[in-house]
Structures are given as C-alpha cells and as structure tokens.
Write an enzyme that holds these catalytic residues in place. Sequence first.
Site, PDB file in Angstrom:
ATOM      1  N   ARG A  67     -19.195 -33.684  -1.598  1.00 48.35           N
ATOM      2  CA  ARG A  67     -20.506 -33.728  -2.143  1.00 48.35           C
ATOM      3  C   ARG A  67     -21.670 -33.174  -0.653  1.00 48.35           C
ATOM      4  NH1 ARG A  67     -26.146 -38.601  -2.823  1.00 48.35           N
ATOM      5  NH2 ARG A  67     -26.964 -37.000  -4.634  1.00 48.35           N
ATOM      6  N   HIS A  71     -23.884 -29.955  -2.031  1.00 48.42           N
ATOM      7  CA  HIS A  71     -25.533 -29.685  -2.172  1.00 48.42           C
ATOM      8  C   HIS A  71     -25.703 -28.606  -1.201  1.00 48.42           C
ATOM      9  CE1 HIS A  71     -27.415 -33.687  -3.267  1.00 48.42           C
ATOM     10  NE2 HIS A  71     -26.024 -33.482  -3.957  1.00 48.42           N
ATOM     11  N   ASP A  72     -24.868 -28.338   0.217  1.00 52.61           N
ATOM     12  CA  ASP A  72     -25.949 -27.419   1.068  1.00 52.61           C
ATOM     13  C   ASP A  72     -25.544 -25.935  -0.121  1.00 52.61           C
ATOM     14  OD1 ASP A  72     -26.383 -25.531   3.266  1.00 52.61           O
ATOM     15  OD2 ASP A  72     -23.750 -25.431   3.768  1.00 52.61           O
ATOM     16  N   SER A  81     -27.963 -25.551   5.013  1.00 51.05           N
ATOM     17  CA  SER A  81     -29.681 -25.514   5.474  1.00 51.05           C
ATOM     18  C   SER A  81     -29.654 -27.090   5.465  1.00 51.05           C
ATOM     19  CB  SER A  81     -30.539 -24.906   4.827  1.00 51.05           C
ATOM     20  OG  SER A  81     -29.958 -24.782   3.010  1.00 51.05           O
ATOM     21  N   ASN A  99     -31.464 -36.179  -1.880  1.00 53.38           N
ATOM     22  CA  ASN A  99     -30.366 -36.811  -0.908  1.00 53.38           C
ATOM     23  C   ASN A  99     -29.970 -38.380  -0.705  1.00 53.38           C
ATOM     24  OD1 ASN A  99     -32.170 -38.538  -0.256  1.00 53.38           O
ATOM     25  ND2 ASN A  99     -33.017 -36.989   2.016  1.00 53.38           N
ATOM     26  N   PRO A 167     -29.004 -30.141  -9.171  1.00 53.66           N
ATOM     27  CA  PRO A 167     -28.833 -30.286 -10.744  1.00 53.66           C
ATOM     28  C   PRO A 167     -29.593 -32.169 -10.286  1.00 53.66           C
ATOM     29  CG  PRO A 167     -26.843 -30.099  -9.928  1.00 53.66           C
ATOM     30  CD  PRO A 167     -27.675 -29.525  -8.504  1.00 53.66           C
ATOM     31  N   HIS A 197     -16.845 -35.903  -9.401  1.00 56.77           N
ATOM     32  CA  HIS A 197     -17.140 -37.714  -9.404  1.00 56.77           C
ATOM     33  C   HIS A 197     -15.901 -37.940  -9.784  1.00 56.77           C
ATOM     34  CE1 HIS A 197     -21.520 -35.810 -10.960  1.00 56.77           C
ATOM     35  NE2 HIS A 197     -21.008 -35.517  -9.520  1.00 56.77           N
ATOM     36  N   ASP A 248     -16.214 -43.296 -10.737  1.00 53.07           N
ATOM     37  CA  ASP A 248     -14.594 -43.564 -11.741  1.00 53.07           C
ATOM     38  C   ASP A 248     -14.025 -44.824 -11.287  1.00 53.07           C
ATOM     39  OD1 ASP A 248     -11.867 -43.088 -12.796  1.00 53.07           O
ATOM     40  OD2 ASP A 248     -11.847 -41.149 -11.553  1.00 53.07           O
ATOM     41  N   ASP A 256      -8.081 -37.376  -8.094  1.00 50.72           N
ATOM     42  CA  ASP A 256      -7.481 -37.860  -9.189  1.00 50.72           C
ATOM     43  C   ASP A 256      -8.063 -36.767 -10.464  1.00 50.72           C
ATOM     44  OD1 ASP A 256      -8.736 -39.700 -10.816  1.00 50.72           O
ATOM     45  OD2 ASP A 256      -6.986 -41.042 -10.188  1.00 50.72           O
TER      46      ASP A 256
HETATM   47  C1  HEM Z   1     -22.691 -30.780 -12.664  1.00 54.57           C
HETATM   48  C2  HEM Z   1     -24.174 -31.678 -11.827  1.00 54.57           C
HETATM   49  C3  HEM Z   1     -24.360 -33.087 -10.688  1.00 54.57           C
HETATM   50  C4  HEM Z   1     -24.496 -33.670 -10.477  1.00 54.57           C
HETATM   51  C5  HEM Z   1     -25.647 -33.671 -11.428  1.00 54.57           C
HETATM   52  C6  HEM Z   1     -24.728 -34.541  -9.683  1.00 54.57           C
HETATM   53  C7  HEM Z   1     -25.268 -36.070  -9.991  1.00 54.57           C
HETATM   54  C8  HEM Z   1     -24.733 -36.720  -8.859  1.00 54.57           C
HETATM   55  C9  HEM Z   1     -25.704 -38.116  -8.687  1.00 54.57           C
HETATM   56  C10 HEM Z   1     -27.050 -38.612  -9.043  1.00 54.57           C
HETATM   57  C11 HEM Z   1     -25.026 -38.961  -7.461  1.00 54.57           C
HETATM   58  C12 HEM Z   1     -24.869 -40.163  -6.691  1.00 54.57           C
HETATM   59  C13 HEM Z   1     -26.155 -39.930  -5.777  1.00 54.57           C
HETATM   60  C14 HEM Z   1     -26.146 -41.427  -5.163  1.00 54.57           C
HETATM   61  O1  HEM Z   1     -27.021 -42.392  -6.324  1.00 54.57           O
HETATM   62  O2  HEM Z   1     -25.694 -42.344  -4.167  1.00 54.57           O
HETATM   63  C15 HEM Z   1     -23.496 -37.767  -7.082  1.00 54.57           C
HETATM   64  C16 HEM Z   1     -22.185 -38.564  -6.681  1.00 54.57           C
HETATM   65  C17 HEM Z   1     -21.743 -38.182  -5.936  1.00 54.57           C
HETATM   66  N1  HEM Z   1     -21.385 -36.637  -6.170  1.00 54.57           N
HETATM   67 FE1  HEM Z   1     -22.392 -35.131  -8.078  1.00 54.57          FE
HETATM   68  N2  HEM Z   1     -23.269 -33.979  -9.255  1.00 54.57           N
HETATM   69  C18 HEM Z   1     -22.808 -33.150  -9.274  1.00 54.57           C
HETATM   70  C19 HEM Z   1     -22.166 -31.929  -9.423  1.00 54.57           C
HETATM   71  C20 HEM Z   1     -21.542 -32.775  -8.124  1.00 54.57           C
HETATM   72  C21 HEM Z   1     -19.673 -31.338  -8.060  1.00 54.57           C
HETATM   73  C22 HEM Z   1     -20.024 -30.195  -8.331  1.00 54.57           C
HETATM   74  C23 HEM Z   1     -19.329 -32.292  -6.959  1.00 54.57           C
HETATM   75  C24 HEM Z   1     -18.472 -31.714  -5.471  1.00 54.57           C
HETATM   76  C25 HEM Z   1     -17.841 -30.765  -6.407  1.00 54.57           C
HETATM   77  C26 HEM Z   1     -19.828 -33.895  -6.867  1.00 54.57           C
HETATM   78  C27 HEM Z   1     -19.463 -34.599  -5.643  1.00 54.57           C
HETATM   79  C28 HEM Z   1     -20.206 -35.941  -6.226  1.00 54.57           C
HETATM   80  C29 HEM Z   1     -19.866 -37.147  -5.250  1.00 54.57           C
HETATM   81  C30 HEM Z   1     -18.360 -36.641  -4.156  1.00 54.57           C
HETATM   82  C31 HEM Z   1     -20.530 -37.653  -5.570  1.00 54.57           C
HETATM   83  C32 HEM Z   1     -19.808 -39.408  -5.105  1.00 54.57           C
HETATM   84  C33 HEM Z   1     -20.982 -39.697  -3.107  1.00 54.57           C
HETATM   85  C34 HEM Z   1     -20.718 -40.580  -2.865  1.00 54.57           C
HETATM   86  O3  HEM Z   1     -19.425 -41.485  -3.198  1.00 54.57           O
HETATM   87  O4  HEM Z   1     -21.406 -41.124  -1.519  1.00 54.57           O
HETATM   88  N3  HEM Z   1     -21.375 -33.092  -7.656  1.00 54.57           N
HETATM   89  N4  HEM Z   1     -24.031 -36.975  -8.680  1.00 54.57           N
HETATM   90  C1  LIG Z   2     -34.020 -38.909   2.459  1.00 46.10           C
HETATM   91  O1  LIG Z   2     -34.866 -38.489   1.715  1.00 46.10           O
HETATM   92  C2  LIG Z   2     -36.018 -39.301   2.307  1.00 46.10           C
HETATM   93  C3  LIG Z   2     -37.489 -39.459   1.323  1.00 46.10           C
HETATM   94  O2  LIG Z   2     -37.652 -38.745   0.139  1.00 46.10           O
HETATM   95  C4  LIG Z   2     -35.995 -39.498   3.544  1.00 46.10           C
HETATM   96  O3  LIG Z   2     -36.690 -41.534   3.966  1.00 46.10           O
HETATM   97  C5  LIG Z   2     -34.372 -40.163   4.251  1.00 46.10           C
HETATM   98  O4  LIG Z   2     -34.841 -40.469   4.973  1.00 46.10           O
HETATM   99  C6  LIG Z   2     -33.277 -38.729   3.731  1.00 46.10           C
HETATM  100  N1  LIG Z   2     -32.156 -39.168   4.422  1.00 46.10           N
HETATM  101  C7  LIG Z   2     -31.052 -38.963   4.880  1.00 46.10           C
HETATM  102  C8  LIG Z   2     -30.137 -38.557   4.700  1.00 46.10           C
HETATM  103  O5  LIG Z   2     -31.639 -37.777   5.527  1.00 46.10           O
END
Ligand code: HEM
Ligand SMILES: *[C@@H]1O[C@H](CO)[C@@H](O)[C@H](O)[C@H]1NC(C)=O
Length: 329
Positions: A67, A71-72, A81, A99, A167, A197, A248, A256
């Site tokens: 992820r 984000h980068d 950045s 973040n 997004p 995801h 998942d 997968d």
């Molecule tokens: C299509 C638009 C996307 C949206 C709106 C989105 C949004 C999110 C959100 C809201 C989370 C959960 C964060 C949390 O609450 O902990 C998440 C997790 C994640 N996203 Fe996305 N994402 C998107 C696209 C992507 C892409 C393109 C990738 C990588 C190719 C990706 C990889 C991941 C991964 C691996 C996690 C799990 C992170 C963890 O386990 O801490 N996402 N995403």
């Molecule tokens: C993410 O942002 C929050 C403030 O919105 C901050 O308190 C937190 O430390 C940040 N997390 C990381 C990993 O930098």
Amino acid sequence: MQMTSSKFLVVMLCQLIVLPFLFCLAEGQGLKVGFYDKTCPNAEAIVKETMDRVMAVAPSLGAPLLRLHFHDCFVRGCEGSVLLNSTRNNQAEKDAFPNLSLRGFQVIDRAKLAVEKACPGVVSCADIVALAARDATVALKGPYWQVETGRRDGRVSMIDEALVNLPSSLDNITTLLQRWHQKGLSRKDLVVLSGGHTIGTSHCNAFTNRLYNFTGKGDTDPSLDSNYIVKLQEKCKADDQTTLVEMDPGSFKTFDKHYYTLVSKRRGLFQSDSALLDDPNTRTYVNHQVHHLKSNFFEDFGVSMVRMGRVQVLTGNAGEIRKVCSMVN
Ligand code: HEM
Ligand SMILES: *[C@@H]1O[C@H](CO)[C@@H](O)[C@H](O)[C@H]1NC(C)=O
Ligand SMILES: *[C@@H]1O[C@H](CO)[C@@H](O)[C@H](O)[C@H]1NC(C)=O
Ligand SMILES: *[C@@H]1O[C@H](CO)[C@@H](O)[C@H](O)[C@H]1NC(C)=O
Ligand SMILES: *[C@@H]1O[C@H](CO)[C@@H](O)[C@H](O)[C@H]1NC(C)=O
C-alpha cells in the site's frame, strides 16, 4: 490540472512535431530494470534480504508495504514523499487522514540503512519502496515482476496533496476512473490494482457508513450483500474507529485472485470495491477472474504495478538521493 494539461501539451508536441528525442520525456523516462547494476549491484538483493527477514517474523507488514508504494505514487509521483516526516513548518502527507494505518516505515528505514552501508548515497528511497512492494507481494505468494529503478527522491511532502489525490473508500466509479486517468493510468489498471485488496485489513470506519444509516434513513447500502452486512455489523459498531477487519476474509494473508470472487458476490468491503461492478469493462474483468481457472490476474498485476511505478517519477538530476528516508538531505 495545470500540470496535467502542460504534460499533455508536451506529449502532443512530441507526436506532432519531431522534436529532438531528449525533449520527448514520456512518463517513466529514465527508469529501467537493473538501473543499479553497475553502481550498486547488490541493491535489490539487500532489499530482498531485509524483506525476507521482516516477512518471516511479521508477515502482516506485507500488505502495508504494498500500500505504501501506491500512496507514494498517487501523491506527487513515486518519489518517496510519503516517507517524509512533518517538520516544524510543514505537515507532511503522513499526517493526512488516509494515512490511517500506513505502516512499514521502519522496514524501509532498515532496508535503506543496509543499502547505504553497501553503497552510500546511490539508491533512492522511492526505489526501495517500489522494490519492497514487489518483495512483499512475492512473500505473500503473489506474482513477481521486474521492478524498474532509477527514481530519485523528492523534497516536498504536503498534507493537502494527500487529501486531494488519494482515493477514498467512498469513491464511485466515475471518480475512481478520473483519479486513475489523472495519473496516466487506465481503466484496466484500476480494476487490476484494486486486486491489491486481496491482502490486508481495514479499519471499520472505512465502510461503516454502508452498515448504518447509509442515506440518513436508518438504511444500509443496497449494493452490499445483506448477509454480509449482518456479519460486518457484528464486527463493527457504528462509531468504531479501531477494529480491524480482513478485507479478503480467510485469505487476507495470501495474495490470490479471491478478491474478485468477493466483489462479484457483492462482498467487496468498500464502496470503491463494489464500484468495479458499475462499469461494463471493469465488471467484465472481475467476472472473468472468477470464471476462468487460468486467470491472467497475476501477470496483469505485475504490468500495472510497473505502470503505476512510473507515475510522475523524478529521474536524471531531478530531486536527490536521500540519506535518511524520513528527512530531506
Ligand atoms: C481503488 C482505490 C483504493 C481505495 C479507495 C483504497 C482504500 C483503502 C482503504 C480505506 C484501506 C484500509 C485502510 C485502513 O483503514 O486500515 C486500504 C487498505 C489497503 N489497500 Fe487500498 N485503496 C485503493 C487502492 C489500492 C491499491 C491500488 C493498492 C495496491 C496496489 C491498495 C492496497 C491496499 C492494501 C494492501 C491494504 C491493506 C493495508 C493493511 O493491511 O494495513 N489499495 N485501502
Ligand atoms: C497519521 O495522521 C494522524 C493525524 O491525522 C497522525 O496523528 C498519525 O501519527 C499519522 N500516522 C503516521 C503513521 O504518520
Ligand atoms: C520520523 O518519524 C518516525 C516516527 O515518528 C521516527 O521514528 C523517525 O525517527 C523520524 N525520523 C527523523 C529523521 O526524525
Ligand atoms: C460520483 O461522485 C462524485 C463526487 O462525489 C459526484 O459528483 C458524482 O455525481 C457521482 N457520480 C455518480 C454517477 O454517482
Ligand atoms: C441517521 O441520519 C439522519 C440524517 O443524518 C439523522 O437525523 C439520524 O439521527 C441518524 N440515525 C441514527 C440512528 O444515527
């Protein structure tokens, strides 16, 4: 906007008038597989070694590391950045709401330390992020792809840019396609990269709006399977900010193609996942992954990751090679 249109102009000029080759800088120009072959031949192996060690003891860091690269790349391009800390005068991307749960920074720092020891001042943090994303995916049984390197690190990270460019889990298909288009990425890249995801977890608050009071009438999101809603309600109360849910379920530690089965069963966790059913092309891709045993998802994922890894990169003499990934030189 400004930048997108001026870039467009350059591309147009390049196509219409045959300008000297150098001026036709397409996205990703200057990157190549094996960029460090001469200057730091062990760079990729060192990153992999660090990643192998980390993944052996903390496999749950794999998803956040994938992820991190995403984000980068979506904010200012893949130029590291996302790694910069806020300073007294500047709130960095890290501090933006999306973040939430970004993790794995220490892993990047560790890899950087090891690489610096072998070849000081040569390998960028942005490239380490790109390599770590690949190595994490492979460690979770996902596809291998050749990572192009040669990125340089930026010097700027601003909270507002993260808020605008990343997004949201609430985005509809129109907004998602726009965001991908703005980065020079395609409809196919959207549906393929969303497959990321298949691993990892999410905090409840990224989707509780779908479970409670969806439109302010005490209702739920009709595009989410009603049995699944009940299950998710058991895990997440309406105001839950802390609980983690597997995206998942049952295979969130394995890369997968099961994500597509979930989405096709209307069990995609976010509105942005469900949205893939709202466009005929992305829907076709989702259904294809479900119904064809020999799916092309792994190969596609590698191709799209390489394409994502080219977004607005700094190459040549632009930017710098940071000494410490969380701080500009
Ligand atoms: C299509 C638009 C996307 C949206 C709106 C989105 C949004 C999110 C959100 C809201 C989370 C959960 C964060 C949390 O609450 O902990 C998440 C997790 C994640 N996203 Fe996305 N994402 C998107 C696209 C992507 C892409 C393109 C990738 C990588 C190719 C990706 C990889 C991941 C991964 C691996 C996690 C799990 C992170 C963890 O386990 O801490 N996402 N995403
Ligand atoms: C993410 O942002 C929050 C403030 O919105 C901050 O308190 C937190 O430390 C940040 N997390 C990381 C990993 O930098
Ligand atoms: C950046 O922030 C992280 C976490 O807050 C910290 O561990 C790290 O030492 C900081 N980096 C610098 C250069 O201060
Ligand atoms: C998608 O979301 C955008 C921004 O929230 C909104 O303006 C637009 O009307 C939505 N489109 C559809 C088709 O719902
Ligand atoms: C649902 O949303 C409406 C409109 O925002 C609000 O008036 C109502 O109190 C909410 N109901 C619950 C149970 O939160």
